[in-house]
Design a protein around this motif. Structure first.
Motif, mmCIF file in Angstrom:
data_model
loop_
_atom_site.group_PDB
_atom_site.id
_atom_site.type_symbol
_atom_site.label_atom_id
_atom_site.label_comp_id
_atom_site.label_asym_id
_atom_site.label_seq_id
_atom_site.Cartn_x
_atom_site.Cartn_y
_atom_site.Cartn_z
ATOM 1 N N ILE A 84 54.168 80.669 78.244
ATOM 2 C CA ILE A 84 53.547 79.555 77.530
ATOM 3 C C ILE A 84 52.520 79.999 76.483
ATOM 4 C CG2 ILE A 84 52.349 77.343 77.798
ATOM 5 C CD1 ILE A 84 55.282 77.619 78.915
ATOM 6 N N PRO A 85 51.721 81.050 76.721
ATOM 7 C CA PRO A 85 50.758 81.460 75.689
ATOM 8 C C PRO A 85 51.397 81.740 74.329
ATOM 9 C CG PRO A 85 50.176 82.480 77.757
ATOM 10 C CD PRO A 85 51.506 81.811 77.975
ATOM 11 N N ASP A 86 52.587 82.348 74.300
ATOM 12 C CA ASP A 86 53.253 82.628 73.022
ATOM 13 C C ASP A 86 53.578 81.336 72.282
ATOM 14 O OD1 ASP A 86 53.202 85.346 73.517
ATOM 15 O OD2 ASP A 86 55.198 85.380 74.411
ATOM 16 N N LEU A 100 50.607 73.394 86.727
ATOM 17 C CA LEU A 100 50.223 74.151 85.543
ATOM 18 C C LEU A 100 50.460 75.649 85.743
ATOM 19 C CD1 LEU A 100 48.805 74.295 82.778
ATOM 20 C CD2 LEU A 100 46.615 74.241 83.994
ATOM 21 N N SER A 101 50.152 76.132 86.910
ATOM 22 C CA SER A 101 50.315 77.543 87.275
ATOM 23 C C SER A 101 50.167 77.623 88.791
ATOM 24 C CB SER A 101 49.261 78.415 86.574
ATOM 25 O OG SER A 101 47.951 77.966 86.909
ATOM 26 N N LEU A 102 50.137 78.826 89.323
ATOM 27 C CA LEU A 102 49.883 78.977 90.763
ATOM 28 C C LEU A 102 48.389 78.938 91.056
ATOM 29 C CD1 LEU A 102 50.817 79.661 93.683
ATOM 30 C CD2 LEU A 102 50.580 82.082 93.042
ATOM 31 N N THR A 103 47.609 79.621 90.227
ATOM 32 C CA THR A 103 46.188 79.785 90.517
ATOM 33 C C THR A 103 45.307 79.040 89.522
ATOM 34 O OG1 THR A 103 45.901 81.750 89.124
ATOM 35 C CG2 THR A 103 46.702 82.101 91.373
ATOM 36 N N VAL A 104 44.114 78.755 89.979
ATOM 37 C CA VAL A 104 43.121 78.121 89.111
ATOM 38 C C VAL A 104 42.815 79.025 87.931
ATOM 39 C CG1 VAL A 104 40.706 77.376 88.978
ATOM 40 C CG2 VAL A 104 42.108 76.761 90.977
ATOM 41 N N GLU A 105 42.724 80.318 88.182
ATOM 42 C CA GLU A 105 42.340 81.260 87.138
ATOM 43 C C GLU A 105 43.355 81.292 86.000
ATOM 44 O OE1 GLU A 105 40.189 81.812 90.712
ATOM 45 O OE2 GLU A 105 42.363 81.869 90.421
ATOM 46 N N ALA A 106 44.643 81.355 86.332
ATOM 47 C CA ALA A 106 45.675 81.331 85.288
ATOM 48 C C ALA A 106 45.673 79.989 84.579
ATOM 49 C CB ALA A 106 47.042 81.613 85.894
ATOM 50 N N GLY A 107 45.460 78.913 85.335
ATOM 51 C CA GLY A 107 45.395 77.588 84.736
ATOM 52 C C GLY A 107 44.262 77.464 83.742
ATOM 53 N N GLU A 108 43.134 78.045 84.080
ATOM 54 C CA GLU A 108 41.986 77.991 83.173
ATOM 55 C C GLU A 108 42.291 78.685 81.852
ATOM 56 O OE1 GLU A 108 38.222 77.798 86.337
ATOM 57 O OE2 GLU A 108 39.024 79.735 85.688
ATOM 58 N N GLN A 109 43.031 79.783 81.920
ATOM 59 C CA GLN A 109 43.395 80.485 80.692
ATOM 60 C C GLN A 109 44.351 79.657 79.835
ATOM 61 O OE1 GLN A 109 42.094 83.416 79.517
ATOM 62 N NE2 GLN A 109 40.682 83.079 81.226
ATOM 63 N N LEU A 110 45.290 78.965 80.462
ATOM 64 C CA LEU A 110 46.220 78.127 79.714
ATOM 65 C C LEU A 110 45.501 76.942 79.074
ATOM 66 C CD1 LEU A 110 49.286 78.123 82.139
ATOM 67 C CD2 LEU A 110 49.102 79.285 79.929
ATOM 68 N N VAL A 111 44.566 76.356 79.793
ATOM 69 C CA VAL A 111 43.782 75.245 79.235
ATOM 70 C C VAL A 111 42.951 75.718 78.057
ATOM 71 C CG1 VAL A 111 41.890 73.627 79.700
ATOM 72 C CG2 VAL A 111 43.717 73.928 81.377
ATOM 73 N N LYS A 112 42.325 76.880 78.210
ATOM 74 C CA LYS A 112 41.499 77.432 77.135
ATOM 75 C C LYS A 112 42.321 77.685 75.876
ATOM 76 C CE LYS A 112 38.382 81.299 76.099
ATOM 77 N NZ LYS A 112 37.811 82.581 76.614
ATOM 78 N N LEU A 113 43.517 78.235 76.050
ATOM 79 C CA LEU A 113 44.392 78.499 74.901
ATOM 80 C C LEU A 113 44.766 77.204 74.181
ATOM 81 C CD1 LEU A 113 46.980 81.231 75.935
ATOM 82 C CD2 LEU A 113 45.442 81.289 73.969
#
Length: 350
Positions: A84-86, A100-113
């Motif tokens: 998804i980042p690409d 959104l993802s498995l973990t909160v941490e990965a989800g936070e990165q996707l939201v930030k992007l």
């Protein structure tokens, strides 16, 4: 307004049955101009079946070789972090399946992007798009605004395992080997067993976690989970009690998912069809009892339109700026936080 040019990244079973088959019939709103799937034979077969002019083997090839206005990417959620980042960096609105993802941490990165690039990332909580759910949501908000039936007190969601396919036709298949994509790892603060529990919970029950917030329209927190994993309960910011019955029993050829929203003098109930049932909406039952007259019941008739079809229409409308997406990545992140908190709470029984 011109048709949206839609690209598909992933055309496996769910990609075809839940998404591609619905977008393909929205001929006035969009056209599917490209697809990507590492299974070459499958990609070519699906492209031929749906009249898609371009077929690629990766999302990178699609981004470089096709002109699209939006992308539908029904991938496994543990691959979102790698794909998804690409798409977001390319500035293309994207739809992904839940969660959104498995973990909160990965989800936070996707939201930030998504926020940094000002790109729509809609997460596929299709139950929000069921005509019955949309209708119930409007009635609940009316009751909350008028106070005619008292205060909102309780929301209960029940989802026993059952026949979620609901008679849907089988998708196209091929003898291509299944792609071995790297999967998002679990968080460092969970054991391997806890990560497996988290993976199972977000795969099966994150829809219901999200649906509770949709009907509440406010945050809530988890306060209890039983040791068998049958029931979890919580409380909203305003004090509304919520309950999720995950698996009180199971059925073999039926689907018994229901949502009950209780006010002091009435309730709104939604009974949902199997997720893949073809063009079948849920059923709404509304009970009113003012204490002066006999209770009354309403069962409004819903359109012959499935949640998946309505969800496709909602994504197209959101990309066009006609109305907000039912659930964007920022809100979907809250579901992962609740799932994490639930798994940690369950460890009290170990």
């Amino acid at each position: 307004m011109s048709k949206l040019r839609i690209g598909f990244v992933g055309v496996g079973g769910m990609g075809q049955m839940a998404h591609l088959s619905n977008y393909a019939l929205l001929r006035e709103e969009c056209e599917i101009v490209a697809l990507a799937d590492p299974r070459v034979k499958l990609g070519q077969a699906v492209a031929q079946r749906y009249g898609v002019p371009q077929a690629f083997v990766s999302h990178e090839e699609l981004l470089n070789g096709a002109k699209v206005d939006a992308i539908v990417a029904p991938q496994l959620y543990r691959t979102h972090y790698a794909i998804i980042p690409d798409i977001v960096r390319a500035g293309i609105p994207v739809f992904t399946e839940k969660p959104l993802s498995l973990t909160v941490e990965a989800g936070e990165q996707l939201v930030k992007l998504a926020e940094e690039h000002r790109v729509l990332h809609m997460v596929g909580y299709h139950k929000r798009s069921d005509p019955a759910m949309e209708y119930a949501h409007r009635r609940i908000e009316e009751w909350k605004a008028t106070g005619e039936f008292g205060k909102l007190q309780y929301i209960r969601v029940t989802m026993p395992p059952g026949d979620w396919i609901g008679g849907a036709d089988a998708p196209l298949a091929s003898d291509d080997p299944y792609p071995q994509s790297p999967l998002e790892p679990g968080p460092s603060y969970l054991t391997d067993d806890q990560t497996r529990q988290l993976d199972t919970f977000v795969n099966y029950y994150i829809h219901q976690v999200n649906a509770i917030r949709y009907l509440l329209q406010e945050p809530y927190r988890i306060t209890f989970g039983d040791r068998r994993g049958v029931l979890l309960t919580g409380e909203s910011d305003s004090g509304v009690t919520v309950a999720l019955e995950t698996a009180p029993y199971q059925t073999t050829i039926e689907w018994h998912e229901s949502l009950l929203v209780c006010f002091e003098r009435g309730f709104v109930r939604v009974d949902l069809p199997p997720p893949l049932a073809r063009q079948q909406a849920g059923k709404v039952t509304i009970m009113k009892d003012n204490g002066k007259e006999p209770p009354s019941y309403e069962c409004p008739v819903m359109p012959n339109r499935s949640a998946m079809r309505q969800q496709a229409m909602n994504f197209i409308a959101a990309v066009q700026g006609l109305r907000p997406a039912p659930c964007e990545s920022k809100e979907a992140l809250e579901d992962l936080k609740l799932a994490r908190d639930y798994i940690l709470l369950m460890q009290n029984y170990k």
